[in-house]
Design an enzyme around this catalytic site. Structure first.
Site, PDB file in Angstrom:
ATOM      1  N   GLN A 183      33.369  41.852  30.325  1.00 46.83           N
ATOM      2  CA  GLN A 183      34.698  42.350  30.696  1.00 46.83           C
ATOM      3  C   GLN A 183      34.888  43.819  30.317  1.00 46.83           C
ATOM      4  OE1 GLN A 183      37.255  39.634  28.551  1.00 46.83           O
ATOM      5  NE2 GLN A 183      36.372  37.863  29.589  1.00 46.83           N
ATOM      6  N   HIS A 253      37.112  40.383  25.817  1.00 46.30           N
ATOM      7  CA  HIS A 253      38.365  40.740  25.109  1.00 46.30           C
ATOM      8  C   HIS A 253      38.391  42.184  24.618  1.00 46.30           C
ATOM      9  CE1 HIS A 253      38.694  36.166  24.080  1.00 46.30           C
ATOM     10  NE2 HIS A 253      38.544  36.421  25.374  1.00 46.30           N
ATOM     11  N   TYR A 366      38.305  26.776  25.597  1.00 41.95           N
ATOM     12  CA  TYR A 366      38.001  26.553  27.007  1.00 41.95           C
ATOM     13  C   TYR A 366      37.154  25.306  27.226  1.00 41.95           C
ATOM     14  CZ  TYR A 366      39.967  31.027  28.361  1.00 41.95           C
ATOM     15  OH  TYR A 366      40.822  32.061  28.607  1.00 41.95           O
TER      16      TYR A 366
HETATM   17  C1  HEC Z   1      35.744  30.646  29.019  1.00 43.74           C
HETATM   18  C2  HEC Z   1      35.420  30.891  30.388  1.00 43.74           C
HETATM   19  C3  HEC Z   1      34.402  29.986  31.052  1.00 43.74           C
HETATM   20  C4  HEC Z   1      34.449  28.626  31.202  1.00 43.74           C
HETATM   21  C5  HEC Z   1      35.525  27.676  30.690  1.00 43.74           C
HETATM   22  C6  HEC Z   1      33.296  28.271  31.971  1.00 43.74           C
HETATM   23  N1  HEC Z   1      32.564  29.373  32.260  1.00 43.74           N
HETATM   24 FE1  HEC Z   1      30.834  29.414  33.326  1.00 43.74          FE
HETATM   25  N2  HEC Z   1      30.682  31.406  32.984  1.00 43.74           N
HETATM   26  C7  HEC Z   1      31.608  32.179  32.329  1.00 43.74           C
HETATM   27  C8  HEC Z   1      31.130  33.541  32.268  1.00 43.74           C
HETATM   28  C9  HEC Z   1      31.866  34.717  31.621  1.00 43.74           C
HETATM   29  C10 HEC Z   1      29.877  33.553  32.913  1.00 43.74           C
HETATM   30  C11 HEC Z   1      28.939  34.732  33.072  1.00 43.74           C
HETATM   31  C12 HEC Z   1      28.182  34.835  31.775  1.00 43.74           C
HETATM   32  C13 HEC Z   1      27.149  35.903  31.693  1.00 43.74           C
HETATM   33  O1  HEC Z   1      27.299  36.994  32.302  1.00 43.74           O
HETATM   34  O2  HEC Z   1      26.144  35.641  30.990  1.00 43.74           O
HETATM   35  C14 HEC Z   1      29.636  32.197  33.355  1.00 43.74           C
HETATM   36  C15 HEC Z   1      28.495  31.782  34.051  1.00 43.74           C
HETATM   37  C16 HEC Z   1      28.319  30.522  34.608  1.00 43.74           C
HETATM   38  C17 HEC Z   1      27.216  30.138  35.462  1.00 43.74           C
HETATM   39  C18 HEC Z   1      26.082  31.021  35.863  1.00 43.74           C
HETATM   40  C19 HEC Z   1      26.409  31.743  37.117  1.00 43.74           C
HETATM   41  C20 HEC Z   1      25.239  32.538  37.630  1.00 43.74           C
HETATM   42  O3  HEC Z   1      25.479  33.588  38.240  1.00 43.74           O
HETATM   43  O4  HEC Z   1      24.091  32.115  37.468  1.00 43.74           O
HETATM   44  C21 HEC Z   1      27.411  28.834  35.818  1.00 43.74           C
HETATM   45  C22 HEC Z   1      26.544  27.994  36.717  1.00 43.74           C
HETATM   46  C23 HEC Z   1      28.618  28.410  35.162  1.00 43.74           C
HETATM   47  N3  HEC Z   1      29.140  29.449  34.445  1.00 43.74           N
HETATM   48  C24 HEC Z   1      29.138  27.144  35.292  1.00 43.74           C
HETATM   49  C25 HEC Z   1      30.228  26.696  34.558  1.00 43.74           C
HETATM   50  C26 HEC Z   1      30.675  25.334  34.565  1.00 43.74           C
HETATM   51  C27 HEC Z   1      30.086  24.212  35.373  1.00 43.74           C
HETATM   52  C28 HEC Z   1      31.742  25.280  33.713  1.00 43.74           C
HETATM   53  C29 HEC Z   1      32.539  24.069  33.306  1.00 43.74           C
HETATM   54  C30 HEC Z   1      31.795  22.973  32.736  1.00 43.74           C
HETATM   55  C31 HEC Z   1      31.967  26.619  33.201  1.00 43.74           C
HETATM   56  N4  HEC Z   1      31.029  27.441  33.731  1.00 43.74           N
HETATM   57  C32 HEC Z   1      32.998  26.970  32.346  1.00 43.74           C
HETATM   58  C33 HEC Z   1      32.803  31.762  31.798  1.00 43.74           C
HETATM   59  C34 HEC Z   1      33.207  30.446  31.720  1.00 43.74           C
END
Ligand code: HEC
Length: 472
Positions: A183, A253, A366
């Site tokens: 962010q 944040h 979350y």
């Molecule tokens: C608190 C916020 C948050 C929650 C709740 C959350 N995510 Fe994420 N998710 C993120 C963020 C931020 C990223 C990117 C992280 C990074 O850049 O490494 C991500 C990345 C991902 C990715 C990878 C995407 C890619 O481009 O490969 C997947 C798949 C994913 N999340 C699935 C889920 C699933 C399924 C859930 C629920 C079980 C979930 N996320 C819940 C914040 C969240």
């Protein structure tokens, strides 16, 4: 295999993909998704705090197994919680299937969204049309209005660009290097209130510290001011920066919104993913700060004389304040705080107050685990408003133009995951109405009342700036 058998098998698999997987995919998985993922990735998987899960453009989750593993482990430093302990392996598997199904449906949803652009939006006291002002941006975070009618737009990746009549200029050369991480990045641009006389433009961004943490960069809010001549950034002065020992490598944040008032600059720094530090007045994160607009620290700041205190602190116990503005009548500073799940807040900012994060909150983690059962505590301020579920509140702005007389002095708040624009009516420091005036256009990163009387929105996904124009 003979060809007929092959064909039959293909048909069977296709049928299974189209229908059979619903038995695993929808229902349970949809509920799981709504419960654990939608708050960050959006109801339609279009992205919010986390990236979009539609569009088949994966950074980590390259295949089914990769995705399941990623969801179980997460990437907490970047804001993706690990769900291995809260969601069973079979359920994670069905979530993966659900995400794949939704990818197929996303295209149709895109078309439906576009249609609402041309319509008239009728709301309780005003009707308006949404006009695109400029597109083709890359994650715009903030906009400022130049006296000559140009817009000055900050993009998270670090570019600062002028736009006029729908045309986007090349990025201003020589702007500071930013730490575009999660962010973080270039998050705020604002003109000094006396810009016409002094030419100062202020930038707020995540600074990359000199020291490295385990091979990752590290950063926190830095503020500079400078001037722009011939599309080049010049005369830069550092207004605020944090010593390296307070930097950290989390990608979440950063806060970083400005308010100028009576020679002071108020600004926010989020808790940088270290929630307990918001209560620690020796640290700059999780706070609203007040300095003079030239960077000096006022001696009458509330903790100026406390041993070891971070002297620019104005308030503390703030999680991720991504909205800040002055009430046009009372002169009070109002703040929007991006909370945990179910804990977004609107606060009235007053000198030296503790807003309670993370000791008190209306939200939970979350991943569905509790933070605390406390919503009140002595010595800790209550929000004026909180949202359950969260709208993923971001930028706020008091409307002080003339084009929408019935909106005068109302507070507008944008939601990211919710893709909503809220109109809040304030009477005697209480919020007496919360109306959703717009929904589904894009994630609302910032709201700005333009000098021309229109209400401008900085949208992400589509990355554009639009404005609300009255329809009589
Ligand atoms: C608190 C916020 C948050 C929650 C709740 C959350 N995510 Fe994420 N998710 C993120 C963020 C931020 C990223 C990117 C992280 C990074 O850049 O490494 C991500 C990345 C991902 C990715 C990878 C995407 C890619 O481009 O490969 C997947 C798949 C994913 N999340 C699935 C889920 C699933 C399924 C859930 C629920 C079980 C979930 N996320 C819940 C914040 C969240």
């Amino acid at each position: 295999m003979n060809r007929l058998f092959c064909l039959a098998l293909t048909l069977l698999i296709t049928t299974c993909l189209l229908h059979g997987q619903n038995r695993i995919g929808t229902g349970g998985a949809l509920k799981l998704y709504e419960q654990h993922c939608a708050s960050c990735h959006g109801k339609e998987l279009e992205g919010g705090l986390g990236g979009p899960l539609v569009g088949d453009n994966w950074d980590y989750a390259k295949d089914y197994d990769g995705m399941a593993e990623y969801i179980a482990k997460g990437n907490p430093e970047m804001g993706m919680p690990g769900f291995g302990e809260t969601i069973s392996a079979p359920d994670i598997r069905s979530l993966v299937i659900f995400i794949r199904e939704m990818n197929a449906k996303a295209e149709a949803a895109e078309q439906a969204k576009a249609e609402s652009h041309n319509g008239v939006f009728k709301t309780e006291v005003e009707s308006f049309r949404v006009e695109k002002v400029v597109g083709g941006l890359s994650i715009p975070w903030s906009v400022a209005f130049m006296p000559d009618g140009q817009l000055l737009i900050a993009e998270r990746g670090g570019d600062l660009r002028f736009a006029k009549d729908g045309k986007l200029a090349k990025p201003v050369k020589g702007t500071p290097e930013v730490w575009a991480h999660g962010q973080g990045g270039l998050l705020e641009v604002a003109l000094h209130p006396d810009y016409k006389e002094n030419g100062w433009i202020y930038l707020g961004f995540s600074e990359k510290g000199d020291e490295q943490q385990g091979g990752r960069g590290e950063g926190i809010t830095k503020i500079v001011r400078g001037k722009i001549k011939n599309n080049r950034w010049t005369d830069e002065e550092v207004i605020f920066e944090v010593p390296p020992k307070f930097h950290n490598g989390a990608g979440v944040h950063f806060g970083t919104r400005f308010v100028f008032q009576d020679g002071y600059l108020y600004f926010s720094i989020g808790d940088r993913g270290r929630q307990n530090m918001a209560q620690d007045i020796t640290r700059p994160n999780g706070k609203i700060h007040r300095i003079y607009d030239d960077g000096r620290i006022p001696k009458d700041n509330p903790f100026y004389n406390e041993p070891d205190a971070y002297q620019s602190i104005w308030t503390y116990g703030n999680r991720n304040p991504q909205g800040l503005d002055t009430h046009p009548v009372t002169g009070d500073i109002w703040e929007a705080e991006h909370g945990p799940r179910g804990g977004d807040e609107i606060n009235l900012i007053k000198k030296g107050i503790n807003y309670g994060w993370p000791v008190i909150t209306y939200g939970m983690n979350y991943n569905g685990t509790p933070i605390t059962d406390k919503t009140h505590a002595p010595g800790m301020e209550q929000p004026v408003l909180y949202w359950v579920p969260s709208i993923a509140v971001c930028g706020i702005d008091f409307y002080d133009g003339d084009k929408f007389p019935n909106w005068k002095n109302n507070l507008f708040a944008g939601g990211l995951a919710s893709k909503e624009l809220h109109r809040l009516v304030i009477e005697d420091d209480k919020i007496t109405k919360d109306e959703i005036v717009l929904k589904g256009l894009g994630r609302v990163r910032d709201v700005a009342s333009g000098p021309d009387g229109y209400l401008y929105l900085v949208l992400n996904g589509p990355d554009e700036i639009v404005r609300l124009e009255p329809v009589k």
